[in-house]
Design an enzyme around this catalytic site. Structure first.
Site, PDB file in Angstrom:
ATOM      1  N   CYS A 104      -5.728   4.221   2.058  1.00 38.10           N
ATOM      2  CA  CYS A 104      -6.624   4.950   2.950  1.00 38.10           C
ATOM      3  C   CYS A 104      -5.857   5.246   4.232  1.00 38.10           C
ATOM      4  O   CYS A 104      -5.354   4.344   4.889  1.00 38.10           O
ATOM      5  CB  CYS A 104      -7.846   4.102   3.238  1.00 38.10           C
ATOM      6  SG  CYS A 104      -9.123   5.054   4.026  1.00 38.10           S
TER       7      CYS A 104
ATOM      8  N   ALA B 228       6.770 -16.069  -2.647  1.00 43.00           N
ATOM      9  CA  ALA B 228       5.967 -17.139  -3.255  1.00 43.00           C
ATOM     10  C   ALA B 228       4.563 -16.670  -3.607  1.00 43.00           C
ATOM     11  O   ALA B 228       3.985 -17.141  -4.581  1.00 43.00           O
ATOM     12  CB  ALA B 228       5.898 -18.324  -2.291  1.00 43.00           C
ATOM     13  N   HIS B 229       4.024 -15.707  -2.843  1.00 45.07           N
ATOM     14  CA  HIS B 229       2.595 -15.426  -3.046  1.00 45.07           C
ATOM     15  C   HIS B 229       2.285 -14.613  -4.302  1.00 45.07           C
ATOM     16  O   HIS B 229       1.123 -14.434  -4.660  1.00 45.07           O
ATOM     17  CB  HIS B 229       1.966 -14.796  -1.797  1.00 45.07           C
ATOM     18  CG  HIS B 229       2.235 -13.343  -1.584  1.00 45.07           C
ATOM     19  ND1 HIS B 229       1.305 -12.377  -1.857  1.00 45.07           N
ATOM     20  CD2 HIS B 229       3.314 -12.697  -1.093  1.00 45.07           C
ATOM     21  CE1 HIS B 229       1.798 -11.188  -1.543  1.00 45.07           C
ATOM     22  NE2 HIS B 229       3.022 -11.358  -1.076  1.00 45.07           N
TER      23      HIS B 229
ATOM     24  N   ASN C  86       5.814  -2.374  -8.457  1.00 43.04           N
ATOM     25  CA  ASN C  86       4.509  -3.029  -8.287  1.00 43.04           C
ATOM     26  C   ASN C  86       3.345  -2.228  -8.857  1.00 43.04           C
ATOM     27  O   ASN C  86       2.340  -2.788  -9.276  1.00 43.04           O
ATOM     28  CB  ASN C  86       4.263  -3.305  -6.802  1.00 43.04           C
ATOM     29  CG  ASN C  86       4.668  -2.163  -5.904  1.00 43.04           C
ATOM     30  OD1 ASN C  86       5.792  -1.672  -5.978  1.00 43.04           O
ATOM     31  ND2 ASN C  86       3.760  -1.706  -5.073  1.00 43.04           N
TER      32      ASN C  86
END
Ligand code: PLP
Length: 393
Positions: free
Chosen positions: A328, A204-205, A150
């Site tokens: 963070c 799916a997103h 990613n």
């Protein structure tokens, strides 16, 4: 807002939202009910399953419609764990650059007594199948390697790993290959038969569909046991009333967006971005790395001497969404573990920005991005007198 953060998520495409809205309104039955409304819901769910299967090149019976957040976690637990409990086997292999959905689950498995080997990937970000083979033990039950990363877009040699695991299985070992395919779909071709995976997860997103739902391929004969109980849904693998409108969402997004985008492949925006920055700023290219097999849409650039966070904020103020791989934690910015894993220093990792393009980004958008990156680089460099170097990781 110009959006260049498609690896984080994508918007729901209008036609996908429409079919989901219609399904929410019209297909309200419980797919387990025997009455007409339930049977209609069942038919819709099965139709969605067939579509997902088609895009993975799998049989519909092998596809499970899953809640996204559980998918990778479940796979690692159910495949590894069930075998481990049964056979007292205790070894799983993964890589150092997996998504936290895999890495953190592996860490939990370790706390529960499983041996996990985290194989490094070196500076290219690509795992060497020989290295995986060297770490195989008679007790290895699961190898889990992501299809595409990613953050840096490195594409892993899954087909080679598939062949390796298959050979082991043919010689009698109960061992399976899982690949986290969340970033691959829509960017490169996915075919579970060619890859030789036993388990493959998609979502799916990332392809203009809804959040919270994904498809999971499970090869016939792969041991899969529920880690949640209280329902017989999805062949008892994932209890809970099925999300039929969500499955419509995956169906529509798979049909329209699961195949790689030709425009991005033709002239990857990432190449234009890097070339322009190098040409129009004092940035100096670092020694060229070996040509890496990577996603066409993902560019991760290190701007030496500039904080990645500051760059992302500066771009945001110019109406452009990008991201850093840093997270963070306890009030401080933690550098991306993926960049550290490929040998970048903490400081370098904190200077990285990820640009992930999507099919609706136009050439004009990319040009606007380039102008904004150049302006932000000049602005942020004013305060720091650093050597100018640009690196693609
Ligand atoms: N795996 C990879 C490689 C990802 O990039 C993502 C999302 O960014 C996920 C998995 C999805 O994780 P989750 O199940 O938390 O949505």
């Amino acid at each position: 807002m110009l959006y260049f953060d498609h690896n984080a998520t994508t918007f729901v495409a209008p036609e996908v939202a429409e079919v989901m809205a219609a399904a929410s309104r019209d297909v309200y039955g419980n797919a387990s009910s025997v009455h007409g409304a339930g049977q209609l819901a069942r038919q819709h769910l099965e139709r969605s399953r067939r579509t997902i299967a088609e895009f993975l090149n799998a049989s519909p019976r092998r596809v499970c419609v899953h809640q996204l957040a559980e998918r990778n976690r479940t796979i690692l637990r159910f495949s590894g764990w069930s075998e481990i409990c049964r056979l007292k086997q205790k070894h799983v292999i993964t890589t150092t650059i997996e998504h936290p959905a895999v890495l953190e689950t592996c860490r939990q498995l370790e706390r529960e007594g499983v041996d996990v080997t985290y194989v490094g990937v070196g500076a290219t970000g690509i795992v060497d199948p020989d290295e995986i083979e060297r770490h195989l033990r008679p007790s290895t039950v699961l190898v889990s390697v992501m299809h595409a990363n990613n953050e840096i877009g490195a594409i892993q040699p899954i087909a080679e790993l598939g062949a390796l695991v298959r050979r082991r299985r043919e010689s009698g070992q109960r061992i399976y290959l899982h690949s986290d395919g969340v970033q691959a779909m829509g960017k490169i071709d996915v075919d579970v038969e060619q890859l030789g995976v036993d388990l493959y997860s998609s979502s799916a997103h990332k392809i203009f569909g809804p959040k919270g739902i994904g498809g999971l391929f499970v090869r016939k004969g792969t041991p899969v046991h529920a880690i949640q109980f209280g329902g017989r849904h999805e062949r008892e693998r994932r209890p809970g009333t099925e999300n039929v409108p969500g499955s419509h969402g995956i169906r529509a997004s798979s049909r329209n967006y699961a195949r790689p985008t030709p425009s991005l492949l033709a002239r990857p925006a990432r190449i234009t971005l890097k070339a322009e920055i190098l040409q129009r700023t004092p940035e100096r290219r670092e020694k060229r790395r070996a040509n890496i097999h990577r996603l066409p849409n993902t560019s991760n650039l290190l701007f030496h001497g500039v904080s990645g966070e500051a760059m992302v904020i500066s771009l945001d103020l110019r109406g452009i969404a990008t991201s850093t791989g840093s997270a963070c934690s306890s009030g401080s910015i933690e550098p991306s573990p993926v960049l550290l894993a490929i040998g970048r220093t903490r400081e370098e990792a904190r200077s990285s920005v990820r640009f992930s393009f999507g099919r609706y980004n136009t050439l004009e958008d990319v040009n606007t991005l380039i102008e904004a990156v150049i302006a932000s680089t000049h602005q942020l460099r004013k305060s720091v007198r650093q050597e100018h170097r640009l690196v693609e990781v």
